[in-house]
Design an enzyme around this catalytic site. Structure first.
Site, PDB file in Angstrom:
ATOM      1  N   LYS A  40      47.596  32.186 106.316  1.00 50.78           N
ATOM      2  CA  LYS A  40      47.816  32.442 104.892  1.00 50.78           C
ATOM      3  C   LYS A  40      46.520  32.723 104.136  1.00 50.78           C
ATOM      4  O   LYS A  40      46.492  33.526 103.212  1.00 50.78           O
ATOM      5  CB  LYS A  40      48.551  31.267 104.254  1.00 50.78           C
ATOM      6  CG  LYS A  40      49.995  31.173 104.698  1.00 50.78           C
ATOM      7  CD  LYS A  40      50.697  29.992 104.062  1.00 50.78           C
ATOM      8  CE  LYS A  40      52.083  29.827 104.682  1.00 50.78           C
ATOM      9  NZ  LYS A  40      52.931  31.005 104.433  1.00 50.78           N
ATOM     10  N   THR A 200      59.200  31.851  94.062  1.00 49.93           N
ATOM     11  CA  THR A 200      59.572  33.153  94.641  1.00 49.93           C
ATOM     12  C   THR A 200      60.855  32.974  95.437  1.00 49.93           C
ATOM     13  O   THR A 200      61.056  31.963  96.120  1.00 49.93           O
ATOM     14  CB  THR A 200      58.453  33.722  95.532  1.00 49.93           C
ATOM     15  OG1 THR A 200      58.289  32.892  96.683  1.00 49.93           O
ATOM     16  CG2 THR A 200      57.134  33.829  94.786  1.00 49.93           C
ATOM     17  N   ASP A 231      52.495  35.984 100.949  1.00 49.11           N
ATOM     18  CA  ASP A 231      51.035  36.151 100.929  1.00 49.11           C
ATOM     19  C   ASP A 231      50.634  37.361 100.086  1.00 49.11           C
ATOM     20  O   ASP A 231      49.649  37.320  99.346  1.00 49.11           O
ATOM     21  CB  ASP A 231      50.491  36.296 102.355  1.00 49.11           C
ATOM     22  CG  ASP A 231      50.633  34.999 103.141  1.00 49.11           C
ATOM     23  OD1 ASP A 231      50.721  33.926 102.508  1.00 49.11           O
ATOM     24  OD2 ASP A 231      50.657  35.068 104.381  1.00 49.11           O
TER      25      ASP A 231
HETATM   26  P1  ADP Z   1      57.773  33.666 101.147  1.00 46.28           P
HETATM   27  O1  ADP Z   1      57.375  34.729 102.129  1.00 46.28           O
HETATM   28  O2  ADP Z   1      56.653  32.752 100.769  1.00 46.28           O
HETATM   29  O3  ADP Z   1      59.048  32.954 101.458  1.00 46.28           O
HETATM   30  P2  ADP Z   1      59.288  35.336  99.321  1.00 46.28           P
HETATM   31  O4  ADP Z   1      60.135  35.736 100.464  1.00 46.28           O
HETATM   32  O5  ADP Z   1      59.966  34.613  98.202  1.00 46.28           O
HETATM   33  O6  ADP Z   1      58.032  34.477  99.781  1.00 46.28           O
HETATM   34  O7  ADP Z   1      58.610  36.672  98.771  1.00 46.28           O
HETATM   35  C1  ADP Z   1      57.668  36.689  97.728  1.00 46.28           C
HETATM   36  C2  ADP Z   1      58.030  37.791  96.737  1.00 46.28           C
HETATM   37  O8  ADP Z   1      58.018  39.073  97.404  1.00 46.28           O
HETATM   38  C3  ADP Z   1      59.443  37.669  96.142  1.00 46.28           C
HETATM   39  O9  ADP Z   1      59.456  36.855  94.998  1.00 46.28           O
HETATM   40  C4  ADP Z   1      59.744  39.128  95.801  1.00 46.28           C
HETATM   41  O10 ADP Z   1      59.190  39.485  94.558  1.00 46.28           O
HETATM   42  C5  ADP Z   1      59.071  39.889  96.936  1.00 46.28           C
HETATM   43  N1  ADP Z   1      60.062  40.082  98.017  1.00 46.28           N
HETATM   44  C6  ADP Z   1      60.243  39.318  99.117  1.00 46.28           C
HETATM   45  N2  ADP Z   1      61.296  39.750  99.859  1.00 46.28           N
HETATM   46  C7  ADP Z   1      61.795  40.827  99.202  1.00 46.28           C
HETATM   47  C8  ADP Z   1      62.872  41.727  99.431  1.00 46.28           C
HETATM   48  N3  ADP Z   1      63.682  41.620 100.506  1.00 46.28           N
HETATM   49  N4  ADP Z   1      63.075  42.738  98.534  1.00 46.28           N
HETATM   50  C9  ADP Z   1      62.287  42.868  97.454  1.00 46.28           C
HETATM   51  N5  ADP Z   1      61.265  42.045  97.175  1.00 46.28           N
HETATM   52  C10 ADP Z   1      61.018  41.033  98.021  1.00 46.28           C
END
Ligand code: ADP
Length: 285
Positions: A40, A200, A231
């Site tokens: 990370k 998120t 990240d």
């Molecule tokens: P992590 O990888 O820490 O679980 P997230 O999956 O919540 O974090 O992703 C972080 C941000 O990236 C989300 O809040 C969103 O804005 C964007 N994001 C992640 N996955 C998607 C997706 N499938 N479509 C659109 N945006 C995404």
């Protein structure tokens, strides 16, 4: 003064793809295997650098080929890796399984990351940390950051219980949905002194809590591999805050970068440039 100082992990990611995740005790056949730079700390430092920020990374790798490769990855992206120490322990590894829906599960073996030496971060506008390095190191970095007036951003991943002392040092905490639950919820974080909580929620976007609560919808993209979305979000958020954006503008930029990161396989490889992020923001304004 630089824009963003990151304290965090560097790992070699060992990535297997398979149709579905194995249950405990079960073996499934994978379809592909690849090794990528990750961790990370490195991912978020590279994300911030690609967004246009000046970035330094404080971390540790082993005296081995993966360690040299990870430092090189940071340097190639323009990250100052002079504070990435070479430790006696081996370079950290992350064992990542990605299923055909793009969902990942990850085991991190910290290795050198657990032996981060005390080190000073350069003066920075924003100091960004995660929890793949010892909490004592993050606490020390945030205490120093507070003393210089830097904005502190904590991505509490992987989640672990955090003392009120640590939380009181965080201006902004950026958990995902699982992490915010493990930390006792948004109200508990504010109660411990955190000013802004940005939760998120993957394809469901983000919820911002900073006195008022605002839900923001995600950008629409096709999912290839969700590794690196969080990240990309954190590195870009830090870069844009350092550039002087207000909170909501910085979050919108970070969401666009997160969306772009799920469209490409891998972690570092999927981190977008500032130009690509601006293009998506303009397309889906
Ligand atoms: P992590 O990888 O820490 O679980 P997230 O999956 O919540 O974090 O992703 C972080 C941000 O990236 C989300 O809040 C969103 O804005 C964007 N994001 C992640 N996955 C998607 C997706 N499938 N479509 C659109 N945006 C995404």
């Amino acid at each position: 003064m630089i824009d963003v100082a990151v304290i965090g992990s560097l790992n070699l990611d060992l990535v297997a793809r398979c149709d579905r995740h194995p249950d405990p005790g079960e073996t499934v056949l994978g379809t592909t295997y690849a090794e990528h730079p990750g961790g990370k700390g490195l991912n978020q430092a590279v994300a911030a650098a690609r967004a246009g920020a000046t970035v330094a990374l404080l971390g540790a790798v082993g005296d081995d080929e993966p360690g040299r490769r990870l430092r090189q990855t940071g340097a190639t992206a323009g990250v100052d890796v002079s504070r990435v120490a070479v430790s006696a322990a081996p370079t950290g590894r992350a064992l990542i399984v990605v299923d055909d829906r793009g969902e990942n599960s990850i085991v991190v073996v910290p290795g050198a990351n657990a032996e981060l030496p005390d080190g000073r971060l350069p003066a920075a506008r924003v100091v960004l940390a995660q929890l793949e390095v010892p909490l004592a190191s993050v606490t020390a970095a945030f205490e120093a950051a507070r003393a210089t007036g830097a904005t502190t951003v904590l991505n509490p991943a992987p989640a672990q219980p955090l003392s009120p002392t640590v939380l009181a040092l965080c201006d902004i905490v950026v958990p995902n949905e699982h992490e915010v639950e493990l930390l006792g919820g948004v109200a508990a974080l504010h109660g411990a002194g955190v000013g802004t909580v940005i939760t998120t929620r993957g394809a469901a976007g983000v919820v911002v809590s900073d006195g008022t609560t605002t839900e923001l919808a995600a950008f629409a993209v096709d999912v290839v591999d969700t590794t690196g979305a969080g990240d990309a979000f954190c590195g870009n958020l830090a870069a844009r805050l350092a550039a002087g954006d207000d909170l909501h503008d910085a979050i919108r930029w970070a969401m666009a970068a997160g969306a772009l990161a799920v469209g490409v396989s891998g972690a570092v490889a999927s981190l977008p440039t500032g130009a690509a992020t601006q293009e998506l923001m303009a397309l889906q304004a």
